[in-house]
Every structure is written in structure tokens, then in C-alpha cells.
Design a protein around this motif. Structure first.
Motif, PDB file in Angstrom:
ATOM      1  N   THR A 182      19.117   0.111  -1.859  1.00 27.81           N
ATOM      2  CA  THR A 182      19.207   1.116  -2.638  1.00 27.81           C
ATOM      3  C   THR A 182      19.332   2.126  -4.127  1.00 27.81           C
ATOM      4  O   THR A 182      18.276   1.432  -4.632  1.00 27.81           O
ATOM      5  N   TYR A 183      18.257   3.418  -3.586  1.00 35.25           N
ATOM      6  CA  TYR A 183      17.836   4.160  -5.079  1.00 35.25           C
ATOM      7  C   TYR A 183      19.171   5.014  -5.857  1.00 35.25           C
ATOM      8  O   TYR A 183      20.099   5.667  -4.574  1.00 35.25           O
ATOM      9  N   VAL A 184      19.069   4.697  -7.022  1.00 35.26           N
ATOM     10  CA  VAL A 184      20.402   5.756  -8.024  1.00 35.26           C
ATOM     11  C   VAL A 184      19.697   6.413  -8.810  1.00 35.26           C
ATOM     12  O   VAL A 184      18.230   5.954  -9.650  1.00 35.26           O
ATOM     13  N   SER A 231      24.945  12.768 -10.123  1.00 36.85           N
ATOM     14  CA  SER A 231      24.562  11.331  -8.891  1.00 36.85           C
ATOM     15  C   SER A 231      24.276  11.355  -7.407  1.00 36.85           C
ATOM     16  O   SER A 231      24.885  11.920  -7.242  1.00 36.85           O
ATOM     17  N   LYS A 232      23.203  10.708  -7.461  1.00 36.09           N
ATOM     18  CA  LYS A 232      22.424  10.163  -6.007  1.00 36.09           C
ATOM     19  C   LYS A 232      22.319   9.284  -5.997  1.00 36.09           C
ATOM     20  O   LYS A 232      21.183   8.489  -6.250  1.00 36.09           O
ATOM     21  N   GLU A 233      22.743   8.967  -4.438  1.00 35.03           N
ATOM     22  CA  GLU A 233      22.540   7.201  -4.139  1.00 35.03           C
ATOM     23  C   GLU A 233      22.048   6.985  -2.833  1.00 35.03           C
ATOM     24  O   GLU A 233      22.752   7.968  -1.714  1.00 35.03           O
ATOM     25  N   GLY A 234      20.744   6.629  -2.134  1.00 36.11           N
ATOM     26  CA  GLY A 234      20.300   6.320  -1.227  1.00 36.11           C
ATOM     27  C   GLY A 234      19.221   5.291  -0.757  1.00 36.11           C
ATOM     28  O   GLY A 234      19.093   5.086  -1.827  1.00 36.11           O
ATOM     29  N   PRO A 235      18.532   5.330   0.882  1.00 39.72           N
ATOM     30  CA  PRO A 235      17.904   4.503   0.794  1.00 39.72           C
ATOM     31  C   PRO A 235      16.360   4.403   0.310  1.00 39.72           C
ATOM     32  O   PRO A 235      15.536   3.524   0.131  1.00 39.72           O
ATOM     33  N   GLY A 236      15.322   5.231   0.620  1.00 42.93           N
ATOM     34  CA  GLY A 236      14.380   5.767  -0.164  1.00 42.93           C
ATOM     35  C   GLY A 236      13.986   6.257  -0.979  1.00 42.93           C
ATOM     36  O   GLY A 236      15.082   6.376  -2.684  1.00 42.93           O
ATOM     37  N   GLU A 237      13.078   5.965  -2.328  1.00 41.06           N
ATOM     38  CA  GLU A 237      12.558   5.738  -3.253  1.00 41.06           C
ATOM     39  C   GLU A 237      11.899   7.670  -3.478  1.00 41.06           C
ATOM     40  O   GLU A 237      11.992   7.934  -2.661  1.00 41.06           O
ATOM     41  N   GLY A 260       0.847  -1.120  -0.368  1.00 33.36           N
ATOM     42  CA  GLY A 260      -0.122  -0.271  -0.144  1.00 33.36           C
ATOM     43  C   GLY A 260       1.135   1.032  -0.185  1.00 33.36           C
ATOM     44  O   GLY A 260       0.479   2.147  -0.362  1.00 33.36           O
ATOM     45  N   CYS A 261       2.209   1.091   0.102  1.00 35.21           N
ATOM     46  CA  CYS A 261       3.116   2.182   0.754  1.00 35.21           C
ATOM     47  C   CYS A 261       4.077   2.441  -0.856  1.00 35.21           C
ATOM     48  O   CYS A 261       4.475   3.852  -1.023  1.00 35.21           O
ATOM     49  N   ALA A 262       3.291   1.802  -1.975  1.00 38.31           N
ATOM     50  CA  ALA A 262       4.046   2.160  -3.441  1.00 38.31           C
ATOM     51  C   ALA A 262       3.435   3.350  -3.447  1.00 38.31           C
ATOM     52  O   ALA A 262       2.466   4.243  -3.637  1.00 38.31           O
ATOM     53  N   THR A 263       4.753   3.872  -4.817  1.00 41.53           N
ATOM     54  CA  THR A 263       4.593   5.440  -4.816  1.00 41.53           C
ATOM     55  C   THR A 263       3.625   5.356  -6.172  1.00 41.53           C
ATOM     56  O   THR A 263       3.617   4.350  -7.424  1.00 41.53           O
ATOM     57  N   HIS A 264       2.701   6.278  -6.484  1.00 43.55           N
ATOM     58  CA  HIS A 264       2.161   6.410  -7.128  1.00 43.55           C
ATOM     59  C   HIS A 264       3.131   7.582  -7.812  1.00 43.55           C
ATOM     60  O   HIS A 264       2.727   8.822  -7.540  1.00 43.55           O
ATOM     61  N   ASN A 318      17.511   9.563 -14.764  1.00 43.67           N
ATOM     62  CA  ASN A 318      17.209   7.968 -14.216  1.00 43.67           C
ATOM     63  C   ASN A 318      17.288   7.380 -12.967  1.00 43.67           C
ATOM     64  O   ASN A 318      17.978   7.931 -12.229  1.00 43.67           O
ATOM     65  N   VAL A 319      15.833   6.882 -12.393  1.00 43.71           N
ATOM     66  CA  VAL A 319      15.941   6.361 -11.141  1.00 43.71           C
ATOM     67  C   VAL A 319      15.397   4.787 -11.420  1.00 43.71           C
ATOM     68  O   VAL A 319      14.937   4.222 -12.290  1.00 43.71           O
ATOM     69  N   GLU A 320      16.499   4.133 -10.695  1.00 38.89           N
ATOM     70  CA  GLU A 320      16.744   2.427 -10.990  1.00 38.89           C
ATOM     71  C   GLU A 320      17.017   2.293  -9.671  1.00 38.89           C
ATOM     72  O   GLU A 320      18.008   2.610  -8.382  1.00 38.89           O
TER      73      GLU A 320
END
Length: 191
Positions: A119-121, A148-154, A15-19, A112-114
């Protein structure tokens, strides 16, 4: 006892998925000039979009189809509006006739988000090209930005819009401050 808890946790996380929205609201800010560089100079301006794809954000998550988000307003139109505002604040007249023709070409504007394992890059790249024509004399310059950024959250759509707006605004400021381009816009290409 464990399976109902796991099921509940899976439902909550699902239910927490991003729309993601279909379009992004891009609004790069241009700081008005506090100095007049042009006096009575008139130019024409056009915008061209040469990007391979129309989207500005590409979100790639594991086990999901990629999400592609376009700009709400055509990017070349938006950037010509912002650059026109900035040049007008420097005293330049932008209209249907002028001694110099200025073309703003969007070569690249993509974030680009991967999703990786934990993590999310996020990687962004913007490339704008300007071409100024004054009586057969031509100047072409390319302005680039990347991050460029890498982090734990979307990242949220607001985060992505902020990154792209900052890069686009920064490149427009660089174009406005370019001394060689100013010479062409003044009708003095050797200056």
C-alpha cells in the motif's frame, strides 16, 4: 518461455512509474462571505514561511531516492493573497496602512507519501498561525489540520494537490470566521 514474459511484464510495469513534476499547483479555494463584518476598517498583512523545508510533497518509494516537490508559488504569498480576498469579501480593506497589522505564518504544510509492502500511506499536516497587533495589544492563534489515508495505489499529483488545497482552504475559512480575530481586525481587541 517464462523469462521473455517476465521481462515483458517488468518492462511494462517499469514504464508505468509515475513521473513527478518539479512543482505543484496549489490553489486553495476561499468561499466569499455573504455578510459584511467590517466597515471602514483597514489592516496591513504580511506572510511568513517558517517551515523547516520548502517542499510541500515528499514521496518515498522503496529502492528509489525520495522525491520532493515545492509549490509553484511561494506558499506564504499564496495564502496571504487568498486570506486577503476572503477578508475583502467581508468588507475589510487590506493595504499598505491600517490600524491592525496581521501576520500569517506558515508553520507546516506537508503531505508525506510512503510506499509500504502493498500500500501507499499518505499523511498530511498543515499548521497556520495568525498574529494580530492593534496598538500594542496582540493576539496569536494557531489553526491546524491533518489527515491520513492508506490505499493500494500510488496517489497522483492531482490527488496530493487536492488534499493540500482542501486543508489550506479550510484553515483560511476558519481564520476568516474567528470571532476573537475579528475584534482585532475591527480595532476592538476586547470584543
Amino acid at each position: 518461455m517464462k523469462s521473455p514474459i517476465l521481462l515483458l511484464a517488468a518492462l511494462l510495469l517499469g514504464g508505468c512509474a509515475t513521473h513527478w513534476p518539479e512543482t505543484a499547483l496549489l490553489n486553495p479555494q476561499v468561499i466569499p462571505a455573504n455578510q459584511q463584518y467590517y466597515s471602514g476598517n483597514r489592516i496591513t498583512m504580511e506572510g511568513i514561511d517558517k517551515r523547516a523545508a520548502a517542499h510541500v510533497f515528499a514521496i518515498k518509494q522503496k529502492e528509489k531516492a525520495p522525491v520532493y516537490i515545492k509549490s509553484e508559488q511561494p506558499l506564504n504569498t499564496l495564502l496571504v493573497e487568498r486570506l486577503s480576498e476572503g477578508l475583502r469579501s467581508q468588507g475589510l480593506e487590506v493595504g499598505n496602512s491600517g490600524t491592525t497589522n496581521l501576520t500569517l505564518q506558515v508553520n507546516n504544510a506537508l503531505v508525506n507519501v510512503e510506499e509500504k509492502t502493498f500500500t501507499y500511506v499518505t499523511k498530511s499536516k498543515v499548521s497556520l498561525q495568525v498574529m494580530a497587533d492593534f496598538q500594542g495589544s496582540r493576539l496569536t492563534k494557531v489553526f491546524n489540520a491533518s489527515a491520513s489515508k492508506e490505499g493500494p495505489g500510488e496517489p497522483s499529483i492531482a490527488d496530493l494537490e487536492l488534499v493540500l488545497n482542501q486543508q489550506l482552504g479550510s484553515l483560511i475559512q476558519q481564520i476568516m470566521a474567528d470571532e476573537q480575530l475579528r475584534g482585532y481586525l475591527k480595532g476592538q481587541p476586547s470584543a
